[in-house]
Design a protein around this motif. Sequence first.
Motif, short mmCIF file in Angstrom:
data_model
loop_
_atom_site.label_atom_id
_atom_site.label_comp_id
_atom_site.label_asym_id
_atom_site.label_seq_id
_atom_site.Cartn_x
_atom_site.Cartn_y
_atom_site.Cartn_z
N THR A 358 -19.09 39.82 48.10
CA THR A 358 -17.81 40.36 48.32
C THR A 358 -16.62 39.48 47.82
O THR A 358 -16.89 38.36 47.28
CB THR A 358 -17.47 40.55 49.92
OG1 THR A 358 -17.70 39.24 50.42
CG2 THR A 358 -18.34 41.43 50.60
N ASP A 392 -6.44 34.15 52.69
CA ASP A 392 -7.21 32.89 52.54
C ASP A 392 -8.67 33.41 51.73
O ASP A 392 -8.66 34.33 50.87
CB ASP A 392 -7.58 32.47 54.12
CG ASP A 392 -8.36 33.47 54.75
OD1 ASP A 392 -8.74 34.50 54.18
OD2 ASP A 392 -8.64 33.25 55.93
N ILE A 393 -9.42 32.23 51.79
CA ILE A 393 -10.40 32.33 50.80
C ILE A 393 -11.35 33.64 51.24
O ILE A 393 -12.15 34.17 50.40
CB ILE A 393 -11.32 31.09 50.58
CG1 ILE A 393 -12.38 31.31 49.57
CG2 ILE A 393 -11.90 30.73 52.06
CD1 ILE A 393 -12.99 30.28 49.24
N LEU A 394 -11.52 33.83 52.56
CA LEU A 394 -12.29 34.82 52.99
C LEU A 394 -11.74 36.39 52.87
O LEU A 394 -12.30 37.49 53.43
CB LEU A 394 -12.65 34.63 54.50
CG LEU A 394 -13.26 33.40 54.74
CD1 LEU A 394 -13.68 33.14 56.16
CD2 LEU A 394 -14.58 33.33 53.91
N ASN A 395 -10.41 36.44 52.34
CA ASN A 395 -9.77 37.58 52.31
C ASN A 395 -9.49 38.27 53.66
O ASN A 395 -9.38 39.57 53.63
CB ASN A 395 -10.63 38.62 51.47
CG ASN A 395 -9.86 38.98 50.28
OD1 ASN A 395 -8.58 38.90 50.16
ND2 ASN A 395 -10.66 39.44 49.19
N ASN A 396 -9.06 37.48 54.58
CA ASN A 396 -8.59 38.08 55.73
C ASN A 396 -7.38 38.56 55.84
O ASN A 396 -6.85 38.47 54.68
CB ASN A 396 -8.74 36.93 56.95
CG ASN A 396 -10.12 36.58 57.47
OD1 ASN A 396 -11.00 37.39 57.41
ND2 ASN A 396 -10.48 35.46 57.40
N PRO A 397 -6.94 39.35 56.67
CA PRO A 397 -5.51 39.84 56.61
C PRO A 397 -4.41 39.11 56.24
O PRO A 397 -4.64 37.65 56.72
CB PRO A 397 -5.25 40.35 58.06
CG PRO A 397 -6.74 40.60 58.34
CD PRO A 397 -7.50 39.71 57.94
#
Lengths: 412, 398
Positions: A358, A392-397
């Motif tokens: 992802t 953020d790095i995780l692509n959170n909202p």
Amino acid sequence: MKISTLNFLKTNLIIIALFCFGLVNAQEEDPEKSKEKNEQELNMDAVFSRPTLSFDKVPVTVGGYLEANTMHRTEEGITDGLSFQARRLTIFMAASISERIKFLTEIEFEDGGKEVAIEFAALDVAFHPLFNFRGGIVMNPIGAFNENHDGPKWEFVERPDVAVNMLAATLSNAGFGMYGKTYSGNWIFGYEAYLTNGFSSRIISNEEDKTYLPAHKDGDNLFEDNFSGKAMFSGKLAIKNRKIGEIGISYMGGTYNKFEDDGEEVEDQAKVDVFAIDWNTTIKATGTYIVGEAAWIWAETPDTYTQQYGNKQRGVFMDIVQPVYKNKIFEWEDATFNVAARFDYVDWNVGRFKETNTKIGDQILAVTPGISFRPTPKTVFRINYRYEWKTDILNNPAERAATWYMGFSSYF
Amino acid sequence: MRMKSYLLGSLLLLPLFFSCEVLAPQEPEEYELLDGPVEDLTMAEAKRFIKGDVAFNDQIFTVETGLGPIFTGTSCVSCHAGDGKGHPFVKFTRFGQSFPGVNEYLKQGGPQLQNRAIPGYEPETLPPGAAHTDLIAPIVTGLGFLDAVRDQDLIDMSDPDDLDGDGISGRVHWNTRPDYVSDRPETISKDGKYITRFGKKGKMYDLLHQTADAYNQDIGITSYFEPYDTYSGDKMPSEIDRQTISDVVFYLKTLKAPIPRDQDDPDVMAGKALFGDIQCAACHKPTLSTGYSPIEAISYKEFHPYTDLLLHDMGPELDDGYTEGYAHSYEWKTPPLWGIGLAKDSQGGQYFLLHDGRANSIEEAILYHGGEAENSKNLYRGLSQIEKDQVLKFIESL
């Protein structure tokens, strides 16, 4: 480079003495002459293209600028309220040592003088328009902003994200090189090439938790030690058509890690490469000024490190400035109101997670509309509203933040 | 005339000054977020919460500040974004123990595989043939409530020999604990072992144990509590001070319990009833209560975590052959379900559920259940699609 309080006081004394000495005979540069000169200048000339005071009997010119603003930031509905900031006071001083030898320095005071940095201090020797030597503490010629960062030249309180938080503007290093320009009809061609100290491993190990070139500036002895022991090359080619505009391509790169210690190889050699394109133009029919830069970074990191620190980054900013009213206001001839807009985008970690395939986040997107008032070209009052989305790095909202700025910046 | 125009123009700017808050992004509703403190902290406690918050969420470790040299993450927040569940990007591997007792691979880097290394170092690799499992970090909110449940309450919920014949035989995890932890109020010990309750296998005694171990094993940070370097095995000076660890523990203890959403929705209400009917609630206990805690805000409170904190046989599909403490490899501690509906907001918008993130939906996670939960799973399978959707909607509302 940080300098001590004693040096700071000494610097101030020298500057005050020069001011006192030349006060009676101080002269501003002729505005008409400087307008004509502007048309022949490239972005790379910004360092010498500043309003300065010259003194009749002294081969020295002195200038500077001051930036101050108010700021009200709200992040996801939470605000720390209003704050007043005197962001920076910058003083520059130039001296013509002889017909072909010049010296210029730029010293910046930030945070009320707690941080004092020499941003530029170089000796220029002119051998030929196409071949000039520059050595000392030089600004690496990367993108549009790094060499042309004076606050009064911009309609926005904040500096562009890509320039400051990706390319480490204002970035200067000890080194030397050459530059030159040539003209042909409406065309102007320029180049710069320098060898300087390079980056350090801080760019992949820092409290931003990302590959972050500006972290290099937190290091010690930046103007004395070269962390990797290998020179960094930075260079720029720029071409301008007086009727169309200017475009520049620039590169800087080299080894950034200490791969050898006491002659022993302790790490694999790791390189960072930075590439940028910048442009600026004025649409004659409307007076619209457009300036921007796009940049890409490739940083080698060991496969066994962490994807938290990305190998590839990209970013862009573009400013559009539209004068909407130009007239005599009070005693200011050609006072100008502008509306302006900036687009900022930086992706600090381009790629996909190995574990999930992802997309990696770590991005910022911002739009900043603004209005500015310039009583003279040397002074700008500006109101900006910046709205940003940061993932953020995780692509959170995305975390959303909105910031109002009102401030001024002026040469003196 | 001109002066009037300028004044008028200036007055037009005034609305800008009063629109700071109007045009700003609004604060998300409290129930949309996992982070935030429990209610009724004293001002001194609130200050300490913020100190812990900063250490947990903002402190990034670098080579200069002690990261590694081998590690799995660079900060607490890298595994617990927004205090939520971990992402497979920061999953970690434990190895070296197949049966209850002692890990046989402690001298080969066990139990945790530090699969990343700072430049110039080589990370650990999995020893051939070693039993192992992958894990992702759990949600950390509401941990103070779980920590304050009395040992006796856990014993009362356990039924290791399934005396009630319901097919559910949860048991407490009797395990050893390090010397640096202190007894929780009314703690119970047996043969030198204590009831441990944190971690996927419930091997950690309390939040200090969990926190000090995580700094050491995940980030490679030595401390007063865990002074041994994971790379060299040597005792090292502390790379973090005791106060910071203590503040982080306090922060974890005082993070609010996740707030359920849409509880008046008819489907959610129907799903809640079905959740009980198909015996999910036999292990995912809706309500627990705390005993005494020195933090008044979490002392003697009833709360709704949907766990019993006990070890259960979860069947062969979830048996990775690896275990910890005195649990069997097929046993897992019932994970709290609270906050599960918000999990994807810390996992990049996609669910990665169960201990290693193998399930990408709540239904997939249910269907992985076996062992003591086999009957519940089959009851779920027997529901109509509408009923299944109601159960899923209820779980997502937690």
